[in-house]
Every structure is written in C-alpha cells, then in structure tokens.
Motif scaffolding. Structure first.
Motif, PDB file in Angstrom:
ATOM      1  N   LEU A 156       0.805  -1.212   0.000  1.00 17.12           N
ATOM      2  CA  LEU A 156       0.000   0.000   0.000  1.00 17.12           C
ATOM      3  C   LEU A 156       0.842   1.269   0.000  1.00 17.12           C
ATOM      4  N   ARG A 157       1.972   1.250   0.680  1.00 17.48           N
ATOM      5  CA  ARG A 157       2.725   2.487   0.889  1.00 17.48           C
ATOM      6  C   ARG A 157       3.156   3.173  -0.412  1.00 17.48           C
ATOM      7  N   PRO A 158       3.616   2.434  -1.440  1.00 20.28           N
ATOM      8  CA  PRO A 158       4.008   3.149  -2.668  1.00 20.28           C
ATOM      9  C   PRO A 158       2.858   3.861  -3.376  1.00 20.28           C
ATOM     10  N   GLU A 159       1.602   3.510  -3.032  1.00 22.38           N
ATOM     11  CA  GLU A 159       0.457   4.108  -3.715  1.00 22.38           C
ATOM     12  C   GLU A 159       0.070   5.471  -3.158  1.00 22.38           C
ATOM     13  N   VAL A 160       0.511   5.806  -1.953  1.00 20.03           N
ATOM     14  CA  VAL A 160       0.119   7.087  -1.357  1.00 20.03           C
ATOM     15  C   VAL A 160       1.244   8.091  -1.548  1.00 20.03           C
ATOM     16  N   GLN A 161       0.856   9.343  -1.753  1.00 26.49           N
ATOM     17  CA  GLN A 161       1.824  10.411  -1.990  1.00 26.49           C
ATOM     18  C   GLN A 161       2.232  11.117  -0.707  1.00 26.49           C
ATOM     19  N   LEU A 162       1.387  11.062   0.325  1.00 24.96           N
ATOM     20  CA  LEU A 162       1.770  11.654   1.601  1.00 24.96           C
ATOM     21  C   LEU A 162       2.885  10.832   2.223  1.00 24.96           C
ATOM     22  N   ARG A 163       3.897  11.530   2.674  1.00 21.20           N
ATOM     23  CA  ARG A 163       5.059  10.890   3.273  1.00 21.20           C
ATOM     24  C   ARG A 163       5.403  11.597   4.575  1.00 21.20           C
ATOM     25  N   SER A 164       6.194  10.938   5.369  1.00 21.67           N
ATOM     26  CA  SER A 164       6.708  11.572   6.577  1.00 21.67           C
ATOM     27  C   SER A 164       7.494  12.823   6.198  1.00 21.67           C
ATOM     28  N   ARG A 165       7.204  13.935   6.927  1.00 19.09           N
ATOM     29  CA  ARG A 165       7.836  15.256   6.748  1.00 19.09           C
ATOM     30  C   ARG A 165       7.320  15.982   5.515  1.00 19.09           C
ATOM     31  N   SER A 166       6.283  15.462   4.874  1.00 22.73           N
ATOM     32  CA  SER A 166       5.651  16.210   3.790  1.00 22.73           C
ATOM     33  C   SER A 166       4.522  17.062   4.363  1.00 22.73           C
ATOM     34  N   VAL A 167       3.981  17.992   3.559  1.00 22.95           N
ATOM     35  CA  VAL A 167       2.906  18.873   3.998  1.00 22.95           C
ATOM     36  C   VAL A 167       1.569  18.174   3.792  1.00 22.95           C
ATOM     37  N   TYR A 168       0.768  18.145   4.838  1.00 28.59           N
ATOM     38  CA  TYR A 168      -0.541  17.505   4.744  1.00 28.59           C
ATOM     39  C   TYR A 168      -1.548  18.459   4.140  1.00 28.59           C
ATOM     40  N   THR A 169      -2.303  17.936   3.157  1.00 29.67           N
ATOM     41  CA  THR A 169      -3.433  18.687   2.612  1.00 29.67           C
ATOM     42  C   THR A 169      -4.598  17.734   2.449  1.00 29.67           C
TER      43      THR A 169
END
Length: 806
Positions: A156-169
C-alpha cells in the motif's frame, strides 16, 4: 501630380505642426487683468529624481495619479511559523509601492492557496500596510494503515503520496484514498472503503491513518462466451487465465476479477484462435457486469471467429547477398496444407533470424506477409528477409530491482552497450533472467535512443521473495515420516549468492547440511561453492546395516559457452558402515567400520534445453567422472553418462502441457584393486526405476536377501506428460511412464558366499502419476507396477516424494 519631393515635404510639415499630447493639463494661471503678462513656467528642480508612477486608468482619455493613501507602504505576514515571510511575499502579485488593487489581492489569495502550504489565507488592509494572515498546513509525522489484511503495508505504501515530513493537505489525502481504492479494485475488492484520518500532534504535526475496510473479494461467478461456434465454452475457459469461483480456488487468485487479467485473456483468446487457423478472429468485446450486492462479476466475451484457413504456398525471399531463400526454407515451421498457426509463424521468424545472424549478418529483418484467399480459405505465406537498419545498443536501463544488484541482472544479458542490436540475444537474456528465479515477471522493451541508429533496452523486473523458511513434516517413501527445518536465501542480500542451512529428521534418514554457492565468483565466469554435511541413513529395509557420512566438498564450475559447462568437485568424506545385523551378508561385514573418501570429480554438460527451470524442448547431456585415491581409503574411478531429450507435442495438441521426455544413463565403477566398499557401488530402484524400492534391484545375497549394489548400471525412462482436466493454475499435471534398467557386476566373489541377480537382467516398471506445484513445494505421486522383475527384487507400488530432480 505632385513629385515625390513635394509629397515628402508636405508630410514632414504636417508632422511638425501636429501638437504633442500633454501628460497633464497645465495648471490654471493666476487671475490677472487684461494685458498682464503670463508668468513663465517653473523650471524643474534639479534635486528631484525622475520617478515612474503607477496610475489608475481614468475613464476617457488619459490616466489619474494615485493618491499616496492608495500606495502599499509595506506587507506584513502573520501566522507563519515554518515558512519565511519572504517566501509568502514571493507568491503574491502585490509588492510595496503598488496600489491597493482588489483584483490583484484576490489573485494573490488564490495563488497562496494553490501552493498547498496553507489551510487558510486572509488578506486585509491596515492603513498603508497589506496584512497577510496565514494558517499553515500541518507536517506529516507518519503514515499508517489500519484494517488491511489482504494487502500488506509494503504494497500500500508506494500508492500514497503523503510521506513523513511532507505537507498535509486534505486534497492530497483524498487523492491517496482514491489511489488505494483503485489498488483494491485491481485486486478484486470492489467493496473496499478507505477513510483518511488525522491525529493532531504538538508543533502543528499530524499522523495520517488510512482506515481500511477491505470487504470481501469480488469473485467471478460466471464466464460466458458469445459468438463461439467451433470451440465450446469449457475449452475456451481453459484458454483464459480468469476462472469461475469454485471451492478449490482458494489455492489460486484466478477467480478474482482483475481488468488487466481480462485484457490478457483477450490476447490469450486471440493467440489460441490464430494458432488454430482462424486468421480473421476478433474479440469484439469483454463485458464485466457487477452484481447488485457487489460481491461477484458476470464476465462475457463476445467473439467473431471467422473462417478457418489452411496454408497455401510458403516461400522465403531473401535480399541478402550470398543467402538464398531456398537455403532458409529448412527453418520454416509450416507446410502447405497445414492449418495456419500464428505461433509457428513467430517461431519461423525467430529461426530464420538466428540462422542469418549465425551466417554473419548482425542486422537482419524478417517480416512475414500473408495473402488471404477467402474463396479457398487458404493463406499464402512469404517471409521477406532483408538487411535491417543498423542499430546499436546505446544503453541498458534496469527498473524495479529494489533488492537485486544491477550487476546481477546485467551479467545475464547476452549483449552489452555498444553491441549491434540483436532480437534473439534479447530473448535469450530475458529467458536467463527468468531462470534465475528472483523475479515474478521480467519485461524487456526497446525504445529509440538519442540517435536514429541507437536503441535503449529497458528491463523491468518485479522482485519476488527469494528467502525460504521451512518448518514442517510429511511422508516420503524414501525416508518415511519426516520433520524438516531449513533456511534458504537464493539471492543473498541481492548478490545472487545461494546460501542455505537445512536439517531433516526421518524414520530412515537424518541429515544436516550447510551450503553456499556464488554463481559469479570474483565477478568472473566461475561458479564456486562449498557444502558441509552430516548424513545418517537407515538401510535396514534393503540391507541390514546403517551408514553415516560427514564431510565437506568444494565446487568450481565455468561456462564455456551458452550451451557448454564444466564443473569440478573435491570431496573429503568420513564414512561408517555400522549397526550391522547378525544375519547380514558376508560382504556387508567386509565393509564394516570407518573409511575415508578423498575424491575429485568433474562433470561436462551440453545443455540445449529452452529453459533450465521449466524445460519444454531440447536436450541435455552430462558426462561425469570421479577419481578416489588422492589419499584416503577408497581407490576407484567411476564414470557416468546421462541425458534427457524433450519432445514438445504442441503441434499436435495445441497445448504446451503435452510433451514426451526420454532420459537415460549408464555408469561404471572401476576399482583400483579388487575390493571396494559396498557403499561405493551403484544402486537401482526408486527414482531411477519406479515400481521398485530404492536400492531394491540387482545383486543380492541369497541367504540374507540383502541388496549389495553393482558396478555397472544402466537406466532408461520414457514419460508422457499431459494436462489434467482441472484449471492449469492449480499446478497439477499428469504423466504416464515406462522405466527400464539393469544392474550387475557386484565384484569379486568369495568362495562360499554366492550372489544372485548379478547378471544385469532387464527390469521394467510402468505406471502413472501426477505432480502438484503446491504452496508447500512440489509433490510427486506415482503408482507403478514391476512388470519385469527377479526373485529377490523388492517392489513398490505407491511412491510419494517432495521436490524434483534437475
């Protein structure tokens, strides 16, 4: 008519006389009486610098200067904690010195929102100051998944663009939610739901948790075909990879609906019909209808079969010097009168290309042309052989190897960067990569390079687990009930090294073994490895003694060419013949006790099989020789020749699961002196002669009935392999076999101790069996009858074993 000079003078006069437009209307003169002189215009002050002003447009002609109260004197940013004020100002369309423009303020507001850095933005005016109030989006601390069972976090992890230390929107979280739903739909779970949740942390940080309800797998409850007249639905269901759900399909995923698999099924149908002569075949459509409860699919393929065509004329036209079309006709896989076969056409193209390249033409292009004759239902075939474009390999790119080192993949290629492009070499390279067993899928594509005569080869691999942890038990007719444990890594830390440690505890055998093999020792064409082992065998069923072996062996091999290989092995083994029963054979007592084997062996292989892992056609021949006598107690020379020839039956059956295997071997032991230990002899039965017990054939002691082995052995096996009437993805296949063999020449006999069945008389076993590529490993089951046997031979009707020989 005016002259040119007069016309030019007139135009110039008009231009000079035209009044120049004033920037501003002159100020009204002071009120003076008649006859008073107007005051002279004020000269500009030399100290006042020239300045360009921004003026608001005025209705009508000209523009008005802004009032100082309308000018932005400064910009103040409020609410920012991580983002610098200068960064905020850089996104704005207004800067100090500009006028307060509502339109540009609104556009600046939208631009700041579009950056994705802020959850809220407000712009207001405070006097001559423009105030920008921002609320920063939080920073992602970590991303987690809850409720997922069918798909693990690594999937699942490669499918999401949110990452640790990224900006949440929220927008990005919603996009990730849709991507996860698409992934679950790809795996047949259309009822899945995903909800992104945030857990607020100090310092404006959040944890993002995707709460997942996977729901049941959406299975295929029915597969139908429309427009098929020649082949029944049951036949076509076996052709495609999708399956209707039945109770045993827990072993496969073929009954899970997958749009990509359906597209692959369309290609399988097309190839099947082309192979059967239906040149005009077409899959009109593939419709998947979801049931109202979203738990199953009804899959319908609409077909247009067309007419069946036979081959008319076949010819090869060559435009190459010194290569005639007649000399290439031997490579053609179709004859006039045969039904058209698309696979045979592809094989012909490959064979002609390889043949021409072997004659020194690196750049060759083979194009098949077909001419239909609808009235006669025939197809004329012409293979055009021309010199292809001169294309060289510019670069070889490797994608998807998250674990395997690049060099492990590159060394399997049969061509290098800078070589002439060769389609056959690329095909061989892909086959070698598949034979490694490191990847689920290997795809090699060719793309244009930086120049017209350059090509970029892109290799995309899909890694699969290569580590094996074995904990289990079972039953084998060789060793009885057993428990086993093992740890093996076939691609140790991505280097291609095969390392393993294993142990077996069984009724008739116990062993522990440590092995390591480097297929490219010192990054050269050398296979090096070693084995450490301790083995205990209980031979009481065929002879009244036990045997223990422990020692080590060193291995070194090298590839002479793509088809020739030689390997060398040195072994130092301590052997002990023990636990001898009182009534055992005299010859067993002669071999009792410890002995040291110091042996050097070599094997020369000629391998022309199409695959080393799952061969379907071709042959392999091995010539081996062992010399014992480099120290130690045993002194002999042992030779062995064995081989296998595979005959595919695709042409007759249209199914690659059909084939014939013919294998055989002969071995001879030459002692230096008269005596050799019984454990150095050949033994016949079991794997090499089904229908008979392991070691149960050949020379025997007539009093104790102990099997003694022999110095001359030969075997032959003919096996028909065929598919079983079950879905192919279950991994089941059947076979029918006839095994022949003989064993003789026990050695010098001692007076008073005769040996029977020492003449090498023919033995024959025949039967049927099947293999199952189960999730627990390969399982072989055979039922055989000893058709030709001797008095003291020990037979075996049922045989079950784990693993396979290769």
């Amino acid at each position: 008519m005016f002259s040119r000079a007069a016309l030019s003078a007139s135009i110039l006069a008009l231009l000079v006389a035209a009044p120049a437009p004033a920037e501003e209307p002159p100020a009204a003169p002071p009120d003076v009486g008649p006859g008073a002189a107007a005051p002279p215009p004020a000269a500009p002050s030399p100290a006042a610098p020239a300045r360009v002003r921004t003026r608001a447009p005025r209705d009508g002609a000209g523009a008005a200067a802004p009032s100082p109260a309308d000018i932005i004197q400064s910009i103040r940013v409020e609410g920012n904690r991580r983002i610098e004020a200068g960064t905020v100002q850089s996104y704005m369309l207004l800067q100090p010195g500009d006028r307060f423009d509502p339109d540009r303020m609104d556009r600046s507001l939208k631009t700041l929102f579009a950056t994705g850095l802020f959850s809220d933005v407000k712009i207001r005016r405070a006097g001559n100051t423009l105030v920008v109030q921002v609320a920063e989006n939080p920073i992602v601390n970590r991303v987690a998944f809850e409720g997922n069972r069918a798909l693990n976090d690594e999937t699942l992890r490669p499918e999401v663009q949110l990452r640790s230390r990224s900006v949440y929107t929220p927008v990005q979280a919603e996009s990730d939610r849709k991507r996860l739903l698409d992934l679950y739909a790809h795996h047949g779970r259309f009822a899945a739901s995903v909800e992104p949740k945030i857990i607020r942390l100090p310092d404006n940080r959040v944890d993002v948790v995707y709460a997942i309800n996977e729901g049941p797998a959406t299975l295929i409850s029915r597969i139908s075909f429309v427009g098929n007249h020649t082949f029944g639905e049951s036949t076509l269901r076996d052709v495609i990879s999708s399956r209707e759900t039945v109770w045993w399909n827990f072993l496969t995923s073929g009954d899970t609906y997958d749009p990509d698999r359906v597209n692959y099924d369309k290609e399988l149908l097309r190839r099947f019909y082309l192979k059967s002569g239906y040149v005009d075949f077409e899959v009109v459509g593939a419709n998947a209808e979801l049931s109202p409860d979203r738990r199953s699919f009804f899959l319908t393929f609409t077909l247009r079969e067309g007419e069946r065509y036979r081959v008319g004329k076949v010819s090869v036209e060559s435009k190459l010097r010194n290569v005639t079309g007649e000399s290439l006709m031997k490579d053609v896989q179709l004859s006039p009168g045969d039904f058209y076969n698309g696979d045979a056409v592809e094989r012909t193209v490959q064979k002609i290309s390889t043949d021409v390249q072997n004659r020194g033409y690196a750049f060759v292009e083979v194009k098949p042309r077909i001419a239909r004759n609808p009235a006669k239902h025939t197809v004329d075939l012409v293979f055009d052989v021309t010199e292809g474009p001169r294309v060289f390999v510019e670069r070889i790119d490797i994608i998807g190897n998250t674990r395997t080192e690049d060099k492990v993949i590159r060394r399997e290629f049969r061509l290098a960067e800078g070589d002439a492009f060769n389609a056959e070499a690329i095909r061989q390279s892909r086959q070698r990569l598949q034979d490694l067993g490191y990847f689920n899928n290997v795809r090699v594509t060719t793309n244009p390079g930086s120049l017209p005569d350059r090509a970029v080869i892109t290799t995309t691999v899909e890694e699969k687990p290569t580590g094996e942890l074995t904990l289990g038990g079972g039953y084998s007719t060789d060793v009885g009930a057993l428990v086993n444990a093992g740890l093996r890594e076939r691609n140790f830390i991505g280097t291609g090294i095969d390392a393993s440690i294993s142990g077996v505890l069984a009724q008739l055998e116990s062993q522990i073994q440590l092995s390591m093999t480097d297929p490219y020792f010192l990054d050269r064409n050398l296979v090096a490895g070693f084995d450490l082992f301790d083995i205990n065998n209980n031979n009481q069923i065929i002879a009244q003694y036990n045997e223990q072996r422990y020692g080590a062996s060193l291995r070194l091999g090298y590839q002479i060419s793509d088809h020739l290989r030689q390997s060398w092995t040195y072994s130092a083994v301590n052997r002990d013949v023990n636990n001898i029963a009182t009534g055992a054979s005299f010859y067993i007592f002669q071999s009792a006790g410890w002995s040291l084997l110091s042996q050097l062996g070599q094997t020369f292989s000629i391998d022309y099989r199409d695959s080393k892992v799952d061969p379907h056609s071709g042959f392999i021949l091995r010539l081996g020789a062992d010399y014992a006598g480099l120290g130690g107690d045993a002194q002999f020379v042992r030779t062995k020749i064995d081989g296998q020839y595979l005959i595919p039956l695709d042409y007759f059956t249209g199914n690659t699961a059909w084939g014939i295997s013919v294998s055989g071997g002969i071995g001879r032991l030459f002692p230096e002196g008269h005596f050799t230990s019984i454990i150095d002899n050949f033994f016949l039965g079991g794997d090499n002669l089904r229908g008979f017990l392991d070691g149960g054939v050949g020379p025997h002691d007539p009093i104790s009935a102990d099997s003694l082995g022999g110095r001359l052995i030969w075997t032959e096996s003919t096996e028909l392999r065929y598919p079983l009437p079950v879905p192919s993805d279950l991994g089941l296949s059947g076979r029918a076999f006839v095994d022949l063999g003989g064993l003789q020449d026990f050695g010098p006999l001692v007076a008073g101790h005769p040996v029977v069945s020492n003449d090498g008389a023919l033995r024959l076993g025949a039967g049927i069996g099947f293999s199952w590529k189960s999730p627990f490993g390969l399982i072989n089951i055979d039922l055989a009858d000893a058709v030709l046997k001797q008095h003291f031979d020990k037979t075996q009707v049922f045989r079950i074993g784990f693993g396979t020989k290769f």
